[in-house]
Design a protein around this motif. Sequence first.
Motif, PDB file in Angstrom:
ATOM      1  N   UNK A   1       9.059   3.909   6.332  1.00 33.79           N
ATOM      2  CA  UNK A   1      10.032   3.697   4.715  1.00 33.79           C
ATOM      3  C   UNK A   1       8.550   3.955   4.028  1.00 33.79           C
ATOM      4  N   UNK A   2       7.768   4.190   4.351  1.00 34.18           N
ATOM      5  CA  UNK A   2       6.357   4.682   3.616  1.00 34.18           C
ATOM      6  C   UNK A   2       6.238   6.000   2.962  1.00 34.18           C
ATOM      7  N   UNK A   3       4.987   6.133   2.673  1.00 32.19           N
ATOM      8  CA  UNK A   3       4.195   6.817   1.936  1.00 32.19           C
ATOM      9  C   UNK A   3       3.631   8.435   3.304  1.00 32.19           C
ATOM     10  N   UNK A   4       2.864   7.751   4.819  1.00 34.38           N
ATOM     11  CA  UNK A   4       2.793   8.394   5.838  1.00 34.38           C
ATOM     12  C   UNK A   4       4.297   9.101   6.885  1.00 34.38           C
TER      13      UNK A   4
ATOM     14  N   UNK B   1       0.976  -1.261   0.175  1.00 36.45           N
ATOM     15  CA  UNK B   1       0.108  -0.086  -0.174  1.00 36.45           C
ATOM     16  C   UNK B   1       0.675   1.405  -0.274  1.00 36.45           C
ATOM     17  N   UNK B   2       1.675   1.136   0.171  1.00 32.76           N
ATOM     18  CA  UNK B   2       3.057   2.100  -0.020  1.00 32.76           C
ATOM     19  C   UNK B   2       4.015   2.310  -0.753  1.00 32.76           C
ATOM     20  N   UNK B   3       3.771   1.272  -1.938  1.00 30.15           N
ATOM     21  CA  UNK B   3       4.104   2.146  -3.355  1.00 30.15           C
ATOM     22  C   UNK B   3       3.837   2.634  -4.036  1.00 30.15           C
ATOM     23  N   UNK B   4       4.105   3.057  -5.053  1.00 29.58           N
ATOM     24  CA  UNK B   4       3.646   3.874  -6.491  1.00 29.58           C
ATOM     25  C   UNK B   4       2.905   2.866  -7.198  1.00 29.58           C
ATOM     26  N   UNK B   5       1.937   2.929  -8.128  1.00 30.68           N
ATOM     27  CA  UNK B   5       1.535   2.452  -9.227  1.00 30.68           C
ATOM     28  C   UNK B   5       0.402   1.425  -8.865  1.00 30.68           C
ATOM     29  N   UNK B   6      -0.379   1.762  -7.993  1.00 33.63           N
ATOM     30  CA  UNK B   6      -1.057   1.015  -7.564  1.00 33.63           C
ATOM     31  C   UNK B   6      -2.547   1.735  -8.556  1.00 33.63           C
ATOM     32  N   UNK B   7      -3.076   0.059  -8.483  1.00 29.30           N
ATOM     33  CA  UNK B   7      -3.882   0.002  -9.167  1.00 29.30           C
ATOM     34  C   UNK B   7      -5.453   0.121  -8.345  1.00 29.30           C
ATOM     35  N   UNK B   8      -6.645   0.839  -8.229  1.00 30.29           N
ATOM     36  CA  UNK B   8      -8.290   0.051  -7.811  1.00 30.29           C
ATOM     37  C   UNK B   8      -9.040  -0.154  -8.704  1.00 30.29           C
ATOM     38  N   UNK B   9      -9.537  -1.338  -8.377  1.00 30.13           N
ATOM     39  CA  UNK B   9     -10.943  -1.496  -9.173  1.00 30.13           C
ATOM     40  C   UNK B   9     -12.184  -0.821  -9.185  1.00 30.13           C
ATOM     41  N   UNK B  10     -13.122  -0.305 -10.413  1.00 28.66           N
ATOM     42  CA  UNK B  10     -14.176   0.275  -9.765  1.00 28.66           C
ATOM     43  C   UNK B  10     -14.730   0.012  -8.845  1.00 28.66           C
ATOM     44  N   UNK B  11     -15.930   1.263  -8.656  1.00 27.59           N
ATOM     45  CA  UNK B  11     -17.099   1.459  -6.631  1.00 27.59           C
ATOM     46  C   UNK B  11     -16.648  -0.085  -7.317  1.00 27.59           C
ATOM     47  N   UNK B  12     -17.794  -0.298  -8.034  1.00 30.88           N
ATOM     48  CA  UNK B  12     -18.548  -1.155  -7.753  1.00 30.88           C
ATOM     49  C   UNK B  12     -17.452  -2.928  -7.968  1.00 30.88           C
TER      50      UNK B  12
ATOM     51  N   UNK C   1       8.751  -7.588  12.442  1.00 32.58           N
ATOM     52  CA  UNK C   1      10.315  -8.420  10.616  1.00 32.58           C
ATOM     53  C   UNK C   1      11.030  -7.895  10.721  1.00 32.58           C
ATOM     54  N   UNK C   2      11.103  -6.379  10.975  1.00 28.80           N
ATOM     55  CA  UNK C   2      11.882  -5.826  10.212  1.00 28.80           C
ATOM     56  C   UNK C   2      13.351  -5.238  11.370  1.00 28.80           C
ATOM     57  N   UNK C   3      13.198  -5.776  12.767  1.00 26.28           N
ATOM     58  CA  UNK C   3      13.882  -5.318  14.013  1.00 26.28           C
ATOM     59  C   UNK C   3      14.615  -7.215  13.886  1.00 26.28           C
ATOM     60  N   UNK C   4      14.042  -7.805  14.002  1.00 29.17           N
ATOM     61  CA  UNK C   4      14.368  -8.975  13.853  1.00 29.17           C
ATOM     62  C   UNK C   4      15.243  -9.712  12.631  1.00 29.17           C
ATOM     63  N   UNK C   5      15.075  -9.020  11.793  1.00 31.27           N
ATOM     64  CA  UNK C   5      15.744  -9.498   9.845  1.00 31.27           C
ATOM     65  C   UNK C   5      16.954  -8.820  10.642  1.00 31.27           C
ATOM     66  N   UNK C   6      16.996  -7.509  10.605  1.00 34.87           N
ATOM     67  CA  UNK C   6      18.089  -6.657  10.656  1.00 34.87           C
ATOM     68  C   UNK C   6      19.052  -7.270  12.438  1.00 34.87           C
TER      69      UNK C   6
END
Length: 299
Positions: free
Chosen positions: A217-220, A127-138, A243-248
């Motif tokens: 590291x996201x958009x917000x 959800x925090x990457x560019x280039x997303x597409x969404x379905x139509x409302x219905x 997960x990030x803390x554990x992997x680091x």
Amino acid sequence: MLYSTATPEAKRATLRERLAAGELVRLPGAANPLSARLIERHGFEGVYVSGAVLSADLGLPDIGLTTLTEVAGRSGQIARMTDLPTLVDADTGFGEAMNVARTVQEMENAGIAGLHLEDQVNPKRCGHLDGKQVVDEEAALRRIRSAVQARRDPNLLIVARTDIRAVDGLDATIERATRLVEAGADAIFPEAMRSLEEFAAVRAAIDVPILANVTEFGQSELFTEAQLRDVGVNMIIWPVSLLRIAMHAMDGALGVLSQEGGFERLVPQMQHRRELYDLLDYEAYNAFDSGVFNFSVPG
């Protein structure tokens, strides 16, 4: 011990009661089943199962490659470890309306308290990457209607996530959130909000709980609990942080092993065997077999 002492039905009811009472429900993301018990011990109100974490755990990118079976199985393993309610990332529902219905019922069977379904086009992306597409409302509304119709426990929380902010802006987010609530969503997850004012605008437009995603590291920005509470947010997830803390930490530890030929220098940073056994509730198994916990841990 083997399983949580609370039934799935009781956990769902607890989550509903907390939200109805106006509590802020904090749900750190569990990196594995054992970390769910650690989350409970630290006094949080819920546990989150992230699709990004689950896919990364399988060595896959977060683009919808995981299956319903994998997600439901892992979610059940995590949910059984804690008396806290577990909220699960169900991506786009693993298909269209009928698939969404099956997803809801499989998640119910896994013992979770709630799930969120998003309005992205499959294959989805973080959800925090560019280039997303969404379905139509219905199509977005159909997913939520299917989920609501399929659940058997009315306390199962159906959260509608919308990613439309990154595609069409805030006004479109508010419009879609409003329609998703009309379709039966119990809560709204407006993804990748850029400011607290945007959360406040969504809060002013709808009368169901709002979920905020705090991810590095996201958009917000990394908003605090207090900031989000002040603008009317009801649930907060930290999906990938543990997960990030554990992997680091593991990456650094392997560097030490490679250079020094052992882990001795890192022993003070390790969870003690005694702490692990306590977290596993080793002693409780003794009620069934006195040969299980008939030892003492040195040190």
